[in-house]
Enzyme design. Structure first.
Site, PDB file in Angstrom:
ATOM      1  CG  ASP A 197      -1.679   1.228   1.491  1.00 50.11           C
ATOM      2  OD1 ASP A 197      -1.804   2.041   0.569  1.00 50.11           O
ATOM      3  OD2 ASP A 197      -2.152   1.400   2.631  1.00 50.11           O
ATOM      4  CG  HIS A 210      -2.134   0.588   7.049  1.00 55.84           C
ATOM      5  ND1 HIS A 210      -2.557   1.786   7.581  1.00 55.84           N
ATOM      6  CD2 HIS A 210      -2.146   0.772   5.698  1.00 55.84           C
ATOM      7  CE1 HIS A 210      -2.827   2.648   6.611  1.00 55.84           C
ATOM      8  NE2 HIS A 210      -2.588   2.042   5.455  1.00 55.84           N
ATOM      9  CD  GLU A 261      -4.125   7.281   0.905  1.00 55.82           C
ATOM     10  OE1 GLU A 261      -5.287   6.875   1.079  1.00 55.82           O
ATOM     11  OE2 GLU A 261      -3.122   6.760   1.467  1.00 55.82           O
TER      12      GLU A 261
END
Length: 389
Positions: free
Chosen positions: A189, A324, A223
């Site tokens: 990510d 994450h 982001e």
């Protein structure tokens, strides 16, 4: 035009290179330079904002009603909170992630004198010293510290090393590309999304794809802290596809294979017509897909909308396990996403009214209510109104 063939080897190789460039939010200059060079090599001109967000436009038949594809270059990380008397440093996270996943991570702290390697450890790390306390220590950033791999036994030593409050800490990705297509690493990510965009562009260039409108390739740099695509969407962009991760977990419908189309996130539903088009393109091009809703998630599209961009937005994702954390994806999903991007950018623009920022009621979209006869009468009324005016 159907989907294009994707160079999977280029996609995986690009992802590997991206993963090895540290880029926690606030420390993205190097990855901005790398991605800019890739775009230039693929034949596009690059435009940067002051802080380094990237825009590269691939020209289509007309600039109005342009389509944008966006991913973010920044990742999770940490910062030095304060210098400790034991010669270690306290940390705060960059982005939202648990200290549970930080424990044991190898990392680099970037000081004024250069980078120093180290390990993030619980403040009670030795079972020989703390016995069962190592198992009862609560999970919290206040309960971890970074041990620097240099002579550092007190605050004075840290000062000599040039380490200061606020210094950025990058977490090692530790990537593994397995022969069966699985990819395991931190920071997938959203470096996987960036690799998908570059692989899509390569396919367009190699196969000389012509598109009905300009395609804006956008790369944001913040982001993970909520800023995202707030400052890089041009007024002539009518629709924007964000590429990011979709969480594969109990209660979710995302998958590590195929495309996962997000129908909504914590900011609300995505554009009705654009998400519908994504599903139709998957069906037409035999691309495996599923739909999902994310309750604790937002993407680049949310920041663009909140900043005032009047664009239709959609989120398409690669299924990711343990987001994450120490993440896992599959190459099949990345290739599927790249195929969908190529099918989308070459597809016909159905909502012609989107060529302009503002317009009359005539030509505005409609959503099915199940009352076909009533909708037909409204169509006739609008046509008559348009003829009169």
């Amino acid at each position: 035009m159907p989907r294009l063939n994707i160079d999977s080897e280029y996609l995986a190789d690009t992802l590997d290179k991206l993963l090895h460039i540290p880029s926690p939010t606030g420390y993205t200059d190097n990855i901005v330079r790398f991605v800019s060079k890739q775009l230039i090599e693929l034949g596009l001109q690059v435009e940067l904002t002051r802080r380094g967000a990237i825009k590269a436009v691939r020209q289509g038949k007309r600039p109005e009603g342009a389509r944008a594809i966006v991913s973010h270059l920044d990742t999770l990380g940490a910062q030095v909170k304060f210098l400790k008397s034991n010669g270690r440093v306290s940390l705060v996270p960059i982005g939202h992630w648990s200290s549970r996943f930080a424990e044991g991570a190898r990392a680099t702290v970037f000081s004024s004198k250069g980078g120093y390697r180290g390990t993030i450890l619980p403040i009670k790390a030795s079972g020989h010293t703390f016995n069962e306390e190592i198992d009862t220590l609560p999970v919290a950033w206040e309960n971890v510290e970074m041990r620097i791999d240099a002579m550092s036994r007190n605050e004075e030593h840290l000062d000599r090393l040039g380490i200061e409050v606020g210094d950025i800490v990058a977490i090692d990705p530790q990537p593994e590309f397995l022969d069966n297509g699985y990819i395991v690493s931190r920071h997938l990510d959203n470096k996987a999304g960036v690799a998908v965009m570059l692989a899509s562009l390569k396919a367009m260039q190699d196969q000389q794809l012509k598109t009905p409108v300009d395609i804006h390739f956008l790369f944001s740099i913040a982001e993970e802290v909520g800023v995202g695509a707030a400052s890089i969407v041009s007024p002539n962009v009518a629709s924007m596809i964000a590429i990011d991760n979709g969480t594969t977990a109990p209660g979710q419908n995302s998958d590590e294979f195929g495309v996962t189309i997000a129908m909504a996130d914590q900011t609300g539903p995505f554009d009705y017509h654009l998400t519908k088009k994504m599903a139709e393109l998957c069906q037409k091009n035999d691309i495996r897909y599923q739909k999902d809703i994310f309750k604790y998630y937002r993407s680049d599209s949310a920041s663009a909308i909140e900043a005032g961009a009047d664009v239709r937005t959609c989120l398409i994702t690669f299924g990711i396990d343990a987001s994450h954390g120490y993440e896992r994806i599959h190459l099949h999903a990345l290739r599927s996403l790249a195929e969908l991007v190529t099918a989308y950018v070459s597809s016909t623009v159905k909502i012609k009214r989107d060529f302009e920022e503002h317009g009359e009621l005539n030509g505005f979209t409609r959503q099915s209510t199940g009352e076909a006869e009533q909708e037909l009468s409204v169509d006739v009324e609008e046509e008559e109104l348009g003829a009169q005016t």
